[in-house]
Design a protein around this motif. Structure first.
Motif, PDB file in Angstrom:
ATOM      1  N   UNK A  38       0.835  -1.209   0.000  1.00 56.94           N
ATOM      2  CA  UNK A  38       0.000   0.000   0.000  1.00 56.94           C
ATOM      3  C   UNK A  38       0.864   1.251   0.000  1.00 56.94           C
ATOM      4  N   UNK A  39       1.899   1.272   0.818  1.00 56.25           N
ATOM      5  CA  UNK A  39       2.792   2.432   0.886  1.00 56.25           C
ATOM      6  C   UNK A  39       3.478   2.667  -0.459  1.00 56.25           C
ATOM      7  N   UNK A  40       3.968   1.597  -1.088  1.00 53.11           N
ATOM      8  CA  UNK A  40       4.631   1.738  -2.392  1.00 53.11           C
ATOM      9  C   UNK A  40       3.672   2.313  -3.429  1.00 53.11           C
ATOM     10  N   UNK A  41       2.477   1.761  -3.509  1.00 60.78           N
ATOM     11  CA  UNK A  41       1.513   2.223  -4.513  1.00 60.78           C
ATOM     12  C   UNK A  41       1.066   3.653  -4.243  1.00 60.78           C
ATOM     13  N   UNK A  42       0.777   3.967  -2.984  1.00 55.56           N
ATOM     14  CA  UNK A  42       0.336   5.318  -2.648  1.00 55.56           C
ATOM     15  C   UNK A  42       1.411   6.347  -2.993  1.00 55.56           C
ATOM     16  N   UNK A  75      -7.822   5.954  -8.136  1.00 57.56           N
ATOM     17  CA  UNK A  75      -6.923   4.826  -7.875  1.00 57.56           C
ATOM     18  C   UNK A  75      -6.509   4.770  -6.404  1.00 57.56           C
ATOM     19  N   UNK A  76      -6.356   5.929  -5.774  1.00 60.26           N
ATOM     20  CA  UNK A  76      -6.057   5.945  -4.337  1.00 60.26           C
ATOM     21  C   UNK A  76      -7.232   5.419  -3.524  1.00 60.26           C
ATOM     22  N   UNK A  77      -8.440   5.744  -3.957  1.00 63.35           N
ATOM     23  CA  UNK A  77      -9.628   5.210  -3.286  1.00 63.35           C
ATOM     24  C   UNK A  77      -9.688   3.687  -3.433  1.00 63.35           C
ATOM     25  N   UNK A  78      -9.405   3.190  -4.623  1.00 65.40           N
ATOM     26  CA  UNK A  78      -9.378   1.740  -4.840  1.00 65.40           C
ATOM     27  C   UNK A  78      -8.291   1.083  -3.988  1.00 65.40           C
ATOM     28  N   UNK A  79      -7.178   1.782  -3.816  1.00 63.70           N
ATOM     29  CA  UNK A  79      -6.094   1.259  -2.982  1.00 63.70           C
ATOM     30  C   UNK A  79      -6.534   1.147  -1.526  1.00 63.70           C
ATOM     31  N   UNK A  80      -7.315   2.110  -1.049  1.00 59.15           N
ATOM     32  CA  UNK A  80      -7.824   2.043   0.324  1.00 59.15           C
ATOM     33  C   UNK A  80      -8.745   0.839   0.506  1.00 59.15           C
ATOM     34  N   UNK A  81      -9.592   0.574  -0.490  1.00 56.47           N
ATOM     35  CA  UNK A  81     -10.464  -0.607  -0.437  1.00 56.47           C
ATOM     36  C   UNK A  81      -9.618  -1.878  -0.440  1.00 56.47           C
ATOM     37  N   UNK A  82      -8.599  -1.907  -1.287  1.00 60.21           N
ATOM     38  CA  UNK A  82      -7.694  -3.061  -1.356  1.00 60.21           C
ATOM     39  C   UNK A  82      -7.032  -3.323  -0.016  1.00 60.21           C
TER      40      UNK A  82
END
Length: 388
Positions: free
Chosen positions: A276-280, A364-371
């Protein structure tokens, strides 16, 4: 397994690389080209869900042989046809083979390598990534070398046919073994059937599906739109394409290492949070400084996309049996690909509506939070069979 994995995206990425040539050659309308590019996620979602039903009736090696034959025949026929309808139908046939193989591989790993799930999953995920990259990079040069897009599209049928060969003896032995077991079974044993695993009725099953879908959503969005983002930032088309290819290339060692790490940890929370940190960080960097530090954002994206090999490994880690694995694999992947299909579409809508990348990256950040939320659920060790 590695030969099969090499084929699991080649039919998709070779088509994407040659889409302009195919549109001209077959006279595809814009709408029909959209249908063709949407077929993979539709096929993976719909046809993958049938795999547990197939495995209950035939041995897994036999099903896999049929899947790879379908992939081979579909790729040959779509490369030689002049009909748009036949092209779409044969593409669907090829993708049906991929959809079934997608589901079967985690089950076969669990069945044949129960104590080396991480290592073998890492190896086949790396093979999948290599096949994806090679097909995307070489489809156009092959087409130019032979003077036709048909060669660049059809050459991958040979690789699919090669993958059939080592599975034929296994399929024949599995057929003979099942026949012998049926003959030896007592009437009571023949009537007894194990309780079916139904991931759709469990919290773990839905968490796996959401995690798979969210990470695939971002992956397909990146493949579809990252090059355009870099072109908008001032990069030449060739450089933008190379930066996109860098995400896939750097993902090869990540695909190899991630399953091994997942298999050794008592809980997956450190991996889920690290990804998550890498993607964000990558998304924020692309939003704020897409040109200045582009290689760094590409590296961080590649690390963040380690969520794909992680979820494939977790499918095997969260089931006790091969039957549980194939049920969980089918539900997580088929449901997940429905979610994933929204990624490129919504990113395109937001980009077109706003003319910039702030809104798409925010999505995409919102999708990352769901992930990440789903990842916290699947991180704790447990088994799908215990949640019936």
């Amino acid at each position: 397994m590695l030969l099969v994995a090499l084929n699991l995206r080649a039919a998709v990425t070779s088509l994407g690389a040659l889409l302009d040539e195919i549109r001209v050659g077959l006279g595809l309308s814009g709408a029909m080209a959209g249908v063709v590019t949407t077929l993979p996620t539709v096929a993976f979602a719909g046809l993958g869900a049938l795999t547990p039903w197939l495995v209950r009736r035939w041995a897994a090696p036999r099903v896999l042989v049929l899947a790879m034959i379908a992939l081979t025949v579909g790729q040959v026929l779509r490369a030689v046809t002049d009909s748009v309808a036949v092209f779409v139908l044969t593409s669907a046939l090829a993708l049906a083979g991929i959809a079934v193989a997608n589901i079967l591989l985690p089950m076969l790993v669990k069945q044949h390598f129960p104590h080396r799930t991480g290592l073998v999953t890492g190896a086949y995920t790396m093979a999948l990534t290599v096949g994806t990259t090679v097909a995307a990079a070489s489809a156009v040069p092959v087409a130019h070398a032979f003077g036709s897009w048909r060669a660049g599209l059809g050459v991958w049928a040979g690789l699919a046919a090669l993958a059939v060969i080592p599975w034929v003896p296994l399929a024949l032995r599995a057929r003979a073994a099942r026949r012998a077991a049926d003959q030896a079974a007592t009437p009571a044993a023949a009537l007894a059937t194990p309780a079916r695993v139904r991931p759709g009725r469990t919290r773990l099953g839905w968490a796996m599906a959401v995690y798979f879908g969210a990470q695939s959503l971002s992956g397909y969005a990146i493949m579809g739109w990252l090059a355009q983002l870099f072109r908008d930032a001032g990069y030449r088309p060739e450089a933008a394409g190379l930066l996109l290819a860098g995400v896939t290339a750097l993902g090869v060692p990540v695909a190899l290492m991630m399953p091994t790490l997942a298999g050794r940890l008592a809980t997956l929370r450190p991996l889920v949070l690290s990804l998550t940190v890498f993607s964000a960080a990558a998304y924020l960097g692309l939003a704020l400084a897409p040109r200045g530090l582009a290689p760094l954002w590409v590296l961080l994206l590649a690390l963040g996309q380690g969520a794909f090999p992680l979820i494939l490994t977790t499918i095997g880690l969260r089931a006790r049996t091969a039957e549980g694995t194939v049920a969980l694999s089918a539900f997580a992947q088929s449901t997940g690909y429905v979610i994933a299909a929204l990624g490129p579409l919504l990113v395109g809508i937001l980009y077109g509506a706003t003319g910039g990348w702030t809104a798409p990256i925010g999505f995409l950040l919102l999708a990352l939070a769901v992930q990440t939320t789903a990842g916290m659920v699947i991180a704790r060790p447990r088994y799908i069979e215990d949640e019936r």
